[in-house]
Scaffold this motif. Structure first.
Motif, short mmCIF file in Angstrom:
data_model
loop_
_atom_site.label_atom_id
_atom_site.label_comp_id
_atom_site.label_asym_id
_atom_site.label_seq_id
_atom_site.Cartn_x
_atom_site.Cartn_y
_atom_site.Cartn_z
N PRO A 1 -8.66 1.57 4.76
CA PRO A 1 -8.39 2.79 5.53
C PRO A 1 -9.25 3.99 5.14
O PRO A 1 -8.73 5.03 4.80
CB PRO A 1 -6.93 3.06 5.17
CG PRO A 1 -6.81 2.59 3.74
CD PRO A 1 -7.84 1.51 3.54
N ASP B 1 -0.02 -8.94 1.82
CA ASP B 1 -0.97 -7.96 1.29
C ASP B 1 -1.91 -8.67 0.33
O ASP B 1 -1.46 -9.41 -0.55
CB ASP B 1 -0.20 -6.83 0.55
CG ASP B 1 -1.04 -5.59 0.38
OD1 ASP B 1 -2.14 -5.69 -0.20
OD2 ASP B 1 -0.61 -4.52 0.83
N ASN B 2 -3.21 -8.44 0.50
CA ASN B 2 -4.15 -9.10 -0.43
C ASN B 2 -4.35 -8.28 -1.71
O ASN B 2 -5.18 -8.62 -2.54
CB ASN B 2 -5.50 -9.36 0.26
CG ASN B 2 -6.28 -8.07 0.52
OD1 ASN B 2 -5.77 -6.97 0.33
ND2 ASN B 2 -7.51 -8.22 0.98
N LEU C 1 0.03 -2.83 9.03
CA LEU C 1 -0.61 -1.69 8.35
C LEU C 1 -1.80 -2.11 7.49
O LEU C 1 -2.52 -1.25 6.99
CB LEU C 1 0.41 -0.96 7.45
CG LEU C 1 1.34 0.03 8.15
CD1 LEU C 1 2.38 -0.67 9.01
CD2 LEU C 1 2.03 0.92 7.13
N VAL D 1 -1.61 11.12 6.54
CA VAL D 1 -0.32 10.90 5.89
C VAL D 1 -0.46 11.24 4.41
O VAL D 1 -1.50 10.96 3.80
CB VAL D 1 0.10 9.42 6.07
CG1 VAL D 1 1.50 9.20 5.54
CG2 VAL D 1 0.01 9.02 7.54
N GLY E 1 0.82 -1.21 0.00
CA GLY E 1 0.00 0.00 0.00
C GLY E 1 0.85 1.26 0.00
O GLY E 1 2.08 1.20 -0.13
N PHE E 2 0.20 2.38 0.17
CA PHE E 2 0.87 3.68 0.12
C PHE E 2 1.91 3.81 1.24
O PHE E 2 3.12 3.95 0.98
CB PHE E 2 -0.23 4.76 0.18
CG PHE E 2 0.21 6.09 0.70
CD1 PHE E 2 1.30 6.76 0.14
CD2 PHE E 2 -0.48 6.71 1.75
CE1 PHE E 2 1.70 7.99 0.63
CE2 PHE E 2 -0.09 7.94 2.24
CZ PHE E 2 1.00 8.58 1.68
N ILE E 3 1.50 3.71 2.49
CA ILE E 3 2.45 3.90 3.59
C ILE E 3 3.32 2.64 3.74
O ILE E 3 4.54 2.74 3.96
CB ILE E 3 1.72 4.18 4.93
CG1 ILE E 3 0.79 5.39 4.79
CG2 ILE E 3 2.73 4.43 6.05
CD1 ILE E 3 -0.12 5.64 5.99
N ASP F 1 -4.55 -12.81 2.63
CA ASP F 1 -5.52 -11.95 3.30
C ASP F 1 -5.37 -12.15 4.82
O ASP F 1 -5.35 -13.30 5.28
CB ASP F 1 -6.93 -12.35 2.83
CG ASP F 1 -7.94 -11.29 3.17
OD1 ASP F 1 -8.08 -10.95 4.36
OD2 ASP F 1 -8.58 -10.77 2.24
N ILE F 2 -5.30 -11.07 5.55
CA ILE F 2 -5.12 -11.22 7.01
C ILE F 2 -6.36 -11.81 7.69
O ILE F 2 -6.30 -12.17 8.86
CB ILE F 2 -4.71 -9.88 7.70
CG1 ILE F 2 -5.74 -8.78 7.45
CG2 ILE F 2 -3.30 -9.45 7.26
CD1 ILE F 2 -5.54 -7.54 8.31
N LYS G 1 -10.22 1.19 14.24
CA LYS G 1 -8.79 1.41 14.49
C LYS G 1 -8.53 1.53 16.00
O LYS G 1 -7.51 1.08 16.49
CB LYS G 1 -8.30 2.67 13.76
CG LYS G 1 -8.37 2.63 12.25
CD LYS G 1 -7.65 1.46 11.63
CE LYS G 1 -6.16 1.54 11.67
NZ LYS G 1 -5.52 0.46 10.86
N SER H 1 -5.77 -5.56 -2.34
CA SER H 1 -7.10 -4.99 -2.58
C SER H 1 -6.99 -3.52 -2.96
O SER H 1 -7.56 -3.08 -3.95
CB SER H 1 -8.01 -5.19 -1.37
OG SER H 1 -7.40 -4.72 -0.20
N SER H 2 -6.22 -2.74 -2.19
CA SER H 2 -5.93 -1.37 -2.64
C SER H 2 -4.43 -1.21 -2.90
O SER H 2 -4.03 -0.28 -3.59
CB SER H 2 -6.39 -0.34 -1.60
OG SER H 2 -5.74 -0.55 -0.37
N GLY H 3 -3.60 -2.10 -2.39
CA GLY H 3 -2.16 -2.05 -2.65
C GLY H 3 -1.83 -2.59 -4.03
O GLY H 3 -2.65 -3.28 -4.65
N TYR I 1 -14.87 3.33 10.95
CA TYR I 1 -13.41 3.22 10.75
C TYR I 1 -12.66 3.64 12.02
O TYR I 1 -11.75 2.94 12.48
CB TYR I 1 -12.98 4.09 9.57
CG TYR I 1 -11.48 4.23 9.43
CD1 TYR I 1 -10.70 3.18 8.97
CD2 TYR I 1 -10.82 5.42 9.79
CE1 TYR I 1 -9.32 3.30 8.85
CE2 TYR I 1 -9.45 5.55 9.68
CZ TYR I 1 -8.70 4.49 9.21
OH TYR I 1 -7.34 4.60 9.10
N ALA J 1 -5.23 -2.76 6.17
CA ALA J 1 -6.54 -2.29 6.63
C ALA J 1 -7.30 -1.75 5.44
O ALA J 1 -6.73 -1.50 4.38
CB ALA J 1 -6.37 -1.17 7.67
#
Ligand SMILES: NC(=O)c1ccc[n+]([C@@H]2O[C@H](COP(=O)([O-])OP(=O)(O)OC[C@H]3O[C@@H](n4cnc5c(N)ncnc54)[C@H](O)[C@@H]3O)[C@@H](O)[C@H]2O)c1
Length: 314
Positions: free
Chosen positions: A80, A33-34, A76, A174, A11-13, A56-57, A148, A36-38, A144, A78
């Motif tokens: 988000p 990482d699944n 990380l 971020v 992902g981004f971060i 997938d977690i 968290k 999904s957005s990464g 959300y 999630a």
């Protein structure tokens, strides 16, 4: 696994954190990482030093063996997004709460060393005072934020009940290269950057006077490593603000970007979004004291670097 693990590392971060780990001497990094957005492309320059597991977690059976014996797990992964957690609460709940529980459980069973958890400033909600300090009572305003916050509580309880070392870092808005601007759920600065480069007005939800503590992604990645190295007796089981300590309104931010680009574009305004916090600013004293937090990037410098990245890739 005898190397550091980053969940959500595509992902981004997470991908910035992977690059920082490698730059600071880690021989390899494992990413779970699944996608999904990464994206695997976020790791392109370091792909040869990364073991990427498309897991997938929420899938404990596949997750647990990957965390066994890991010295540090940076958690990380999630979904988000505040608005997405309101429109689709079930997937957010499953990834952010059930997934976090799985990570912690697997770390205890697999005797992992320490978990650094990506918590969120959204847990504060609308507090009466600014800046927001860790001693204030949380007031989550969205699924959300609550998810968290639940992850933080789980971390602290896993420390006290099972002796697992955990540190929760509350990230504050971020921003930086690789933040995906393509969905309505994207972070506000990534959308601003895209609109600016397309010379189109952004839509600001509300009056634009809501403010944020924007933190450059490399400063956040650096702090994650500091949290992994800090003495466990001092930091384990605790929550720290991982912000920059400054505060800018969305109107100011858009004006600043326009000035940097030498253009004048009036934003459009839409209705305020449910779950949005009005103001956000971190009191960073505890993170400075216990973790050695020392953000290196001013807001303007971070904006300049980010804008150049979007210019070269969009
Ligand atoms: N971006 C911010 O401003 C901000 C602020 C506060 C907290 N955070 C937290 O930081 C973390 C990273 O956020 P980001 O902005 O880089 O978002 P991101 O969407 O780029 O990264 C999240 C990563 O998690 C992966 N993922 C999602 N669900 C998963 C699952 N079930 N199993 C495995 N992988 C999964 C995604 O594919 C993605 O790569 C998240 O935990 C988020 O809650 C971010």
């Amino acid at each position: 696994m005898n190397i550091a693990v980053v969940t959500g590392g595509a992902g981004f971060i997470g991908s910035a954190l992977v690059r920082t780990l490698l730059a600071q001497g880690a021989p390899r990094v494992a990413v779970i990482d699944n996608l999904s957005s990464g994206k695997e492309a976020n790791l392109a320059e370091v792909r040869g030093s990364v073991d990427l597991y498309a897991v997938d977690i929420r899938d404990y059976a596949r997750l647990a063996p990957l965390l066994k014996g890991a010295p540090v797990v940076y958690h990380l992964a999630a979904i988000p997004s505040v608005p997405r957690s309101i429109s689709e609460p079930a997937p957010s709940h499953e990834a952010n709460i059930d997934g976090t529980f799985n990570v912690l459980r697997a770390c205890v069973e697999g005797r992992a060393g320490r978990v650094i958890y990506a918590a969120s400033s959204s847990a504060y909600g609308d507090t009466e005072a600014l800046p927001k300090s860790e001693t204030m009572a949380p007031r989550p305003k969205s699924p959300y934020a609550l998810q968290k916050l639940t992850g933080e509580y789980y971390c602290a309880v896993f420390t006290s009940c099972y002796g697992l070392e955990t540190v929760s870092l509350r990230f504050f808005n971020v921003f930086g290269p690789r933040q995906d601007p393509s969905s309505p759920y994207s972070g506000v600065l990534s959308i601003f950057m895209k609109r600016l480069l397309e010379r189109r007005p952004p839509v600001i939800f509300g009056d634009g006077e809501q403010s944020r503590d924007f933190t450059y992604v490399e400063d956040v990645a650096e702090l994650c490593l500091k949290a992994a190295r800090a003495p466990g007796a001092t930091v384990s089981g605790h929550v720290y603000n991982a912000g920059n300590g400054c505060r800018y309104t969305l109107n100011e931010t858009w004006r600043l970007l326009c000035r940097m680009e030498g253009v004048e574009i009036q934003p459009e305004y839409g209705p305020p979004r449910p779950g949005d916090v009005r103001h956000s600013q971190a009191d960073t004293a505890a993170a400075v004291r216990d973790l050695g937090h020392a953000p290196r990037f001013s807001f303007e410098e971070g904006l300049r670097r980010t804008l150049e990245w979007y210019r070269s890739t969009l």
